[in-house]
Design an enzyme around this catalytic site. Sequence first.
Site, PDB file in Angstrom:
ATOM      1  N   PHE A 109      42.062  42.409  32.213  1.00 42.56           N
ATOM      2  CA  PHE A 109      43.284  42.319  33.202  1.00 42.56           C
ATOM      3  C   PHE A 109      43.025  41.149  34.126  1.00 42.56           C
ATOM      4  CE2 PHE A 109      46.208  42.936  36.706  1.00 42.56           C
ATOM      5  CZ  PHE A 109      47.399  43.002  35.804  1.00 42.56           C
ATOM      6  N   ASP A 154      36.251  37.201  37.595  1.00 42.68           N
ATOM      7  CA  ASP A 154      37.477  37.614  38.404  1.00 42.68           C
ATOM      8  C   ASP A 154      37.071  39.052  39.028  1.00 42.68           C
ATOM      9  OD1 ASP A 154      39.719  39.194  39.209  1.00 42.68           O
ATOM     10  OD2 ASP A 154      40.599  38.666  37.328  1.00 42.68           O
ATOM     11  N   LYS A 189      42.839  41.481  46.134  1.00 43.61           N
ATOM     12  CA  LYS A 189      43.049  42.890  46.614  1.00 43.61           C
ATOM     13  C   LYS A 189      42.391  43.310  47.732  1.00 43.61           C
ATOM     14  CE  LYS A 189      44.194  45.061  42.364  1.00 43.61           C
ATOM     15  NZ  LYS A 189      44.279  44.619  40.859  1.00 43.61           N
TER      16      LYS A 189
END
Length: 399
Positions: A138, A223, A252
């Site tokens: 993702f 990532d 995040k």
Amino acid sequence: MEIKKVLDESQQYIMETYKRFPVIFIKGRGMRLWSVEGKEYLDFLAGVAVNVLGHCHPKVVVAIQKQAQRLIHISNFYHNEYQIKLAKQLVKNSFVGKVFFSNSGAEANEAAIKLLRRHCNQQGSGERYEIITALNSFHGRTMACISATGQARFQQGFEPLLPGFRHVPFNDMEELKKATTDKTAAVMLEPIQGEGGVKVPSEGYFKEVREHCDKNGLILILDEVQTGIGRTGKLFAYEHFDIEPDIMTLAKGLGGGFPIGATIARDEIAKAFEPGSHASTFGGNPLACATALAVLETVTEDGIILSECQRMGTILKNSLLGLKEQFPNIIVDVRGMGLLLGMELTRECSQVVQACFERGILINCTAQNTLRFCPPMVVKEEDIERLISVLHEILTRLS
Ligand SMILES: *Cc1c(COP(=O)(O)O)cnc(C)c1O
């Protein structure tokens, strides 16, 4: 406040991109959230791995208050000291390179993909541009990011996708080697597949990936949007694997709840961006950077937060493994690192998430069958005990 009226208005005015729980939160502190009705919740989701220091951590609150009074936003046509300080701290704590700031994980990855394209176009004749990413990965929701993402459910209905991505099974060196051609420019991976069900690579995988990239002149993009800023017990997850990436993306946890994204690249790649080639109006503004700097300093200042993350991660993992022993018919696997943990069930797990919600515990379900636990790094042993006793009760009912 009349809850039903608010929820009706939500339906009327908000696009339905999320299936939301019928609760309105108005206050948070550390591990805890309070709804408008005054009900208390223990937050083991942390805004999906965002609130690394918990809700309204004093250092984060003060940083926001102080900076909001001084200067909130200026254009990137001008310098702001916090952007420079934050970039310096990120580089000092990772690898030698330069930083591009944005506002989210998707934007950080979009910048990484664009930077890679430009780097490749400058280096060669444009023949090498393909990025190998993992199935079940993702990488975010922009068109480039869903094209990079190796899950059809995020792509369906948005075709045509961006060309130039090739997907291979995660944690499978042979398939990665087979997929590498003279068109391949980079490999892009999450250190742990978060949204994909907290899938942890086997020991040595990333070392082999790094070697493969070096041998074939490929750029390694990690990532770390979900795994970064301490979540796995190290500031960046790649530190567990004894390697370094060429490009790393963060978001995040970086702002502790304030939106910010960052793309860090080695100097020789970073120089592919020059004035005008890529930009973000809000990216790296004084308020976002002052906040992220406070988060980064708090997480790194004396090592206590990271060691607590490891310690609490071990306690939580062992407790979940204890449940697995008691409920072998429901629990298949417990995995993860630090405070990014997953518990795979033999069944769809939204029922368990719902039951937890009703009992004042927030978790979520990834990959349909895996409960994800990513609490703030300030989680306490008694919070974990509460979670485990609630899960025990729910699982007893299910079995
Ligand atoms: C959440 C996530 C993203 C997307 O971040 P947004 O801020 O939602 O755009 C990208 N990559 C990974 C690994 C993520 O977990």
